[in-house]
Design a protein around this motif. Structure first.
Motif, mmCIF file in Angstrom:
data_model
loop_
_atom_site.group_PDB
_atom_site.id
_atom_site.type_symbol
_atom_site.label_atom_id
_atom_site.label_comp_id
_atom_site.label_asym_id
_atom_site.label_seq_id
_atom_site.Cartn_x
_atom_site.Cartn_y
_atom_site.Cartn_z
ATOM 1 N N SER A 64 -23.611 -20.030 40.974
ATOM 2 C CA SER A 64 -23.875 -21.381 40.484
ATOM 3 C C SER A 64 -24.498 -22.218 41.592
ATOM 4 C CB SER A 64 -22.579 -22.048 39.998
ATOM 5 O OG SER A 64 -21.677 -22.231 41.074
ATOM 6 N N LEU A 65 -25.303 -23.201 41.179
ATOM 7 C CA LEU A 65 -25.987 -24.063 42.131
ATOM 8 C C LEU A 65 -26.336 -25.370 41.444
ATOM 9 C CD1 LEU A 65 -27.137 -24.062 45.062
ATOM 10 C CD2 LEU A 65 -29.309 -23.296 44.082
ATOM 11 N N THR A 66 -26.163 -26.477 42.165
ATOM 12 C CA THR A 66 -26.529 -27.780 41.615
ATOM 13 C C THR A 66 -27.264 -28.583 42.676
ATOM 14 O OG1 THR A 66 -25.697 -29.761 40.477
ATOM 15 C CG2 THR A 66 -24.313 -28.838 42.215
ATOM 16 N N ASP A 67 -28.187 -29.435 42.231
ATOM 17 C CA ASP A 67 -29.035 -30.187 43.136
ATOM 18 C C ASP A 67 -29.279 -31.574 42.566
ATOM 19 O OD1 ASP A 67 -31.031 -29.783 45.590
ATOM 20 O OD2 ASP A 67 -32.123 -30.892 44.049
ATOM 21 N N THR A 68 -29.330 -32.575 43.421
ATOM 22 C CA THR A 68 -29.516 -33.954 42.968
ATOM 23 C C THR A 68 -30.893 -34.184 42.378
ATOM 24 O OG1 THR A 68 -27.976 -34.715 44.660
ATOM 25 C CG2 THR A 68 -29.406 -36.370 43.687
ATOM 26 N N GLY A 69 -31.885 -33.386 42.789
ATOM 27 C CA GLY A 69 -33.253 -33.640 42.362
ATOM 28 C C GLY A 69 -33.930 -34.611 43.310
ATOM 29 N N ILE A 70 -35.140 -35.010 42.982
ATOM 30 C CA ILE A 70 -35.932 -35.840 43.878
ATOM 31 C C ILE A 70 -35.734 -37.334 43.619
ATOM 32 C CG2 ILE A 70 -38.297 -36.465 44.539
ATOM 33 C CD1 ILE A 70 -39.069 -33.554 44.101
ATOM 34 N N LEU A 71 -35.624 -37.726 42.351
ATOM 35 C CA LEU A 71 -35.635 -39.142 42.012
ATOM 36 C C LEU A 71 -34.254 -39.779 41.907
ATOM 37 C CD1 LEU A 71 -38.512 -39.295 39.364
ATOM 38 C CD2 LEU A 71 -38.628 -39.519 41.853
ATOM 39 N N ARG A 72 -33.210 -39.000 41.663
ATOM 40 C CA ARG A 72 -31.869 -39.563 41.502
ATOM 41 C C ARG A 72 -31.171 -39.705 42.855
ATOM 42 N NH1 ARG A 72 -29.991 -39.329 36.128
ATOM 43 N NH2 ARG A 72 -31.848 -39.449 34.789
ATOM 44 N N GLU A 73 -30.306 -40.727 42.954
ATOM 45 C CA GLU A 73 -29.572 -40.947 44.194
ATOM 46 C C GLU A 73 -28.237 -40.202 44.215
ATOM 47 O OE1 GLU A 73 -29.144 -45.095 44.858
ATOM 48 O OE2 GLU A 73 -31.294 -45.447 45.192
ATOM 49 N N ASN A 74 -27.659 -39.942 43.052
ATOM 50 C CA ASN A 74 -26.393 -39.209 43.012
ATOM 51 C C ASN A 74 -26.469 -38.122 41.945
ATOM 52 O OD1 ASN A 74 -26.363 -41.347 41.019
ATOM 53 N ND2 ASN A 74 -24.230 -40.796 40.625
ATOM 54 N N ASN A 75 -25.578 -37.163 42.064
ATOM 55 C CA ASN A 75 -25.584 -36.004 41.165
ATOM 56 C C ASN A 75 -24.484 -36.165 40.127
ATOM 57 O OD1 ASN A 75 -25.753 -33.521 39.931
ATOM 58 N ND2 ASN A 75 -25.876 -32.358 41.834
ATOM 59 N N GLU A 76 -24.877 -36.316 38.859
ATOM 60 C CA GLU A 76 -23.913 -36.470 37.773
ATOM 61 C C GLU A 76 -23.644 -35.154 37.055
ATOM 62 O OE1 GLU A 76 -25.572 -39.727 35.454
ATOM 63 O OE2 GLU A 76 -24.264 -41.119 36.531
ATOM 64 N N ASP A 77 -24.214 -34.049 37.551
ATOM 65 C CA ASP A 77 -23.913 -32.723 37.013
ATOM 66 C C ASP A 77 -22.662 -32.171 37.685
ATOM 67 O OD1 ASP A 77 -26.243 -32.958 35.590
ATOM 68 O OD2 ASP A 77 -27.293 -31.311 36.590
ATOM 69 N N SER A 78 -22.004 -31.245 37.009
ATOM 70 C CA SER A 78 -20.850 -30.556 37.587
ATOM 71 C C SER A 78 -20.847 -29.114 37.081
ATOM 72 C CB SER A 78 -19.548 -31.254 37.190
ATOM 73 O OG SER A 78 -18.422 -30.562 37.708
ATOM 74 N N VAL A 79 -20.594 -28.177 37.974
ATOM 75 C CA VAL A 79 -20.506 -26.766 37.593
ATOM 76 C C VAL A 79 -19.178 -26.204 38.062
ATOM 77 C CG1 VAL A 79 -22.996 -26.361 37.579
ATOM 78 C CG2 VAL A 79 -21.715 -26.054 39.697
ATOM 79 N N ALA A 80 -18.639 -25.257 37.315
ATOM 80 C CA ALA A 80 -17.362 -24.635 37.674
ATOM 81 C C ALA A 80 -17.360 -23.184 37.219
ATOM 82 C CB ALA A 80 -16.196 -25.393 37.037
ATOM 83 N N LEU A 81 -16.831 -22.310 38.074
ATOM 84 C CA LEU A 81 -16.691 -20.891 37.764
ATOM 85 C C LEU A 81 -15.243 -20.463 37.958
ATOM 86 C CD1 LEU A 81 -19.793 -19.329 39.582
ATOM 87 C CD2 LEU A 81 -19.463 -19.515 37.107
ATOM 88 N N ASP A 82 -14.735 -19.690 37.020
ATOM 89 C CA ASP A 82 -13.471 -18.984 37.183
ATOM 90 C C ASP A 82 -13.837 -17.503 37.088
ATOM 91 O OD1 ASP A 82 -11.054 -17.661 36.931
ATOM 92 O OD2 ASP A 82 -10.147 -19.172 35.640
ATOM 93 N N VAL A 83 -14.159 -16.927 38.239
ATOM 94 C CA VAL A 83 -14.669 -15.560 38.265
ATOM 95 C C VAL A 83 -13.625 -14.563 37.777
ATOM 96 C CG1 VAL A 83 -15.561 -13.730 39.770
ATOM 97 C CG2 VAL A 83 -16.320 -16.101 40.094
ATOM 98 N N SER A 102 -9.321 -25.199 34.324
ATOM 99 C CA SER A 102 -7.872 -25.094 34.508
ATOM 100 C C SER A 102 -7.173 -24.598 33.252
ATOM 101 C CB SER A 102 -7.312 -26.459 34.917
ATOM 102 O OG SER A 102 -5.905 -26.435 34.959
ATOM 103 N N GLU A 103 -7.416 -25.261 32.121
ATOM 104 C CA GLU A 103 -6.675 -24.953 30.896
ATOM 105 C C GLU A 103 -7.111 -23.641 30.259
ATOM 106 O OE1 GLU A 103 -3.995 -26.723 29.880
ATOM 107 O OE2 GLU A 103 -4.345 -27.675 31.824
ATOM 108 N N LEU A 104 -8.415 -23.431 30.146
ATOM 109 C CA LEU A 104 -8.880 -22.182 29.549
ATOM 110 C C LEU A 104 -8.613 -21.014 30.483
ATOM 111 C CD1 LEU A 104 -10.217 -20.926 27.082
ATOM 112 C CD2 LEU A 104 -12.443 -21.296 28.168
ATOM 113 N N GLY A 105 -8.739 -21.253 31.783
ATOM 114 C CA GLY A 105 -8.437 -20.196 32.748
ATOM 115 C C GLY A 105 -6.991 -19.755 32.656
ATOM 116 N N ARG A 106 -6.081 -20.714 32.503
ATOM 117 C CA ARG A 106 -4.667 -20.377 32.364
ATOM 118 C C ARG A 106 -4.440 -19.565 31.083
ATOM 119 N NH1 ARG A 106 -2.792 -25.172 32.196
ATOM 120 N NH2 ARG A 106 -2.437 -25.361 34.435
ATOM 121 N N TRP A 107 -5.068 -19.979 29.992
ATOM 122 C CA TRP A 107 -4.893 -19.282 28.724
ATOM 123 C C TRP A 107 -5.433 -17.855 28.801
ATOM 124 C CZ3 TRP A 107 -7.852 -16.985 24.919
ATOM 125 C CH2 TRP A 107 -7.217 -16.778 23.673
#
Length: 261
Positions: free
Chosen positions: A7-26, A56-61
């Protein structure tokens, strides 16, 4: 089937903050990507709440017996997790003034042996590359997609539409939300791409496929995708999750028996 993730996330060029979120439960083979929206920092709060809660919740299940669960049971677990996450975001948005109006789109995958269940809300997408064929597995919950489905505009006109990002579903906007879940068969060599619209708005499907085919490791593929989106303007935050399916190696004893040794 074994799965490899990146997984990888990047703010991009024009935005000042990153409103994306990524999560992995391998360990439990869960991937979640969310693209937040809202004033100030509220969008990143909503997306982080969604990915953290679901992991958290789906990983526990899944850890407690999901590996033996039917597709119907896994789908129901995904729906319950999204419903609870939605209510948490909705309640926060309506009880704390600084979070008013926040919400998030989401795409998620549960990868199991020869099947994967893909769920999404909004216009965050999942694609699959198989034997050189690149297909979009999700269908956007957006005004633009509804106009396309109704024949009001052509795909060519859609490329230049000014309302691409008007979604018709998102977590946290209302007290209930419908997660669309579909099951797909997995074959050796399949590569799944989950992404925010900061990627899909910047690059055509043909360009996405070409980058996935030519780049090397999952790390290199992810960086190539984000670099290309930034080179094309980087107008939004850009996030990707890659999941690659590979056959499990045969045990040495089994291989010897098959070869008559």
């Amino acid at each position: 089937m074994n799965f490899e993730y990146y997984s990888l996330t990047d703010t991009g060029i024009l935005r000042e903050n990153n409103e994306d979120s990524v999560a992995l439960d391998v360990e439990n083979h869960i991937a979640i990507l969310a693209d937040g929206m809202g004033g100030y920092n509220a969008g990143e709060v909503a997306s982080a709440m969604a990915t953290t809660f679901v992991r958290s919740e789906l990983g526990r299940w899944m850890a407690e017996g999901g590996a033996q669960a039917s597709s119907r049971e896994i789908k129901r677990a995904m729906e319950i997790c999204i419903d609870n996450a939605n209510r948490s975001i909705f309640n926060a948005a309506n009880s704390q003034p600084q979070y008013a109006g926040m919400g998030t789109t989401l795409v998620m995958g549960v990868f199991q042996e020869a099947r994967t269940l893909i769920g999404h809300v909004g216009d965050s997408r999942c694609y699959r590359l198989r034997d050189g064929n690149f297909v979009q597995l999700t269908r956007d919950h957006s005004l633009l997609q509804e106009q396309l489905d109704a024949g009001l505009i052509t795909p060519e006109q859609a490329q230049f539409a000014t309302h691409k990002n008007l979604v018709t579903r998102a977590l946290g906007v209302e007290d209930t939300v419908l997660l669309e879940v579909n099951e797909f068969r997995v074959e050796e060599g399949d590569l799944f791409l989950l992404c925010s619209d900061g990627l899909s708005d910047m690059l055509s499907d043909q360009r996405l496929a070409a980058l996935l085919v030519t780049a090397g490791t999952l790390d290199e593929k992810a960086h190539a995708l984000i670099d290309a989106a930034n080179d094309s303007g980087g107008r939004d935050n850009i996030s990707v999750i890659l999941a690659a399916a590979k056959s499990k190696p045969l045990r040495k004893g089994l291989l010897s028996r098959m070869l008559g040794q």
